[in-house]
Design an enzyme around this catalytic site. Structure first.
Site: not given
Ligand code: ADP
Length: 152
Positions: A19, A43, A93, A131
Site C-alpha cells: 500500500h 469484512k 496485483r 493484508s
Molecule cells: P479493500 O478491502 O478495499 O480491497 P485493501 O486494504 O485490501 O482494501 O486494499 C486496498 C487497495 O490496495 C486495493 O486496490 C488492493 O488491490 C491494493 N493492494 C493491496 N495489497 C497490495 C500490494 N501488495 N501491492 C499493490 N496493491 C495492493
C-alpha cells in the site's frame, strides 16, 4: 488548474508496504492523496483496530504534507465527492484483483461518472504482500515487521 486530489480507499487491515508503494508512486501523479480507511461491510470485523491503523499510517507519512489519512464509513464515491477528489487510486496485483477492481470501478462510474479510477500495477517486490496473509502470520505469532512500513 485545480489541484489533483486522489482518494486511496481500502480496509488497510493492516496497511502494508504494498500500500505504501502505491501511495508514494501516486504522489508523482497527484497533488494530494487522501488515504481513507473504510469500514468494509463485507469484512465487518477488523483484526487491527481502525484507530491504531490511522495512527500508524499518519506516522508513516508524517513528512509528507500532501498525504492525508482519514477513516470513513459511507459510500466511497460520496466520500470522494465530499473531499473534492477527482480520482480513485487503487492497486492491482493479479487477475483476481483485476476482476474485483473492474466491477467496483464500473459501479462507481455509474454512481459518480466524474470520478476517474486510476490503477497502479504493484511493484514486483510487493506483489505477494496481502493484508490477509499478514493477519494470518500475526495471529500465529509470526514476525510481520518486514511487510509493514511502521512498527506495530
Ligand atoms: P479493500 O478491502 O478495499 O480491497 P485493501 O486494504 O485490501 O482494501 O486494499 C486496498 C487497495 O490496495 C486495493 O486496490 C488492493 O488491490 C491494493 N493492494 C493491496 N495489497 C497490495 C500490494 N501488495 N501491492 C499493490 N496493491 C495492493
Amino acid at each position: 488548474m485545480s489541484k489533483k486530489i486522489a482518494l486511496f480507499p481500502g480496509s488497510f487491515d493492516p496497511f502494508t508496504k504494498g500500500h505504501e508503494d502505491i501511495v508514494l508512486r501516486g504522489l508523482h501523479i497527484f497533488d494530494e492523496i487522501i488515504i481513507a480507511i473504510g469500514y468494509n461491510s463485507q469484512k465487518s470485523t477488523r483484526y487491527f483496530p481502525i484507530e491504531m491503523m490511522l495512527e500508524r499510517i499518519q506516522q508513516t507519512f508524517e513528512k509528507y504534507p500532501t498525504i492525508k489519512v482519514h477513516t470513513f464509513a459511507e459510500l466511497t464515491v460520496s466520500y470522494a465527492q465530499k473531499h473534492e477528489a477527482q480520482f480513485l487510486l487503487r492497486g492491482l496485483r493479479n487477475t483476481t484483483d483485476f476482476e474485483y477492481e473492474n466491477s467496483i470501478a464500473q459501479i462507481n462510474r455509474q454512481l459518480y461518472e466524474k470520478l476517474e479510477s486510476v490503477f497502479l500495477i504493484t511493484s514486483p517486490e510487493f506483489a505477494w504482500i496481502s493484508s490477509s496473509i499478514i493477519r494470518e502470520v500475526h495471529k500465529y505469532n509470526g514476525d510481520v515487521s518486514g511487510f509493514l512500513p511502521y512498527k506495530l
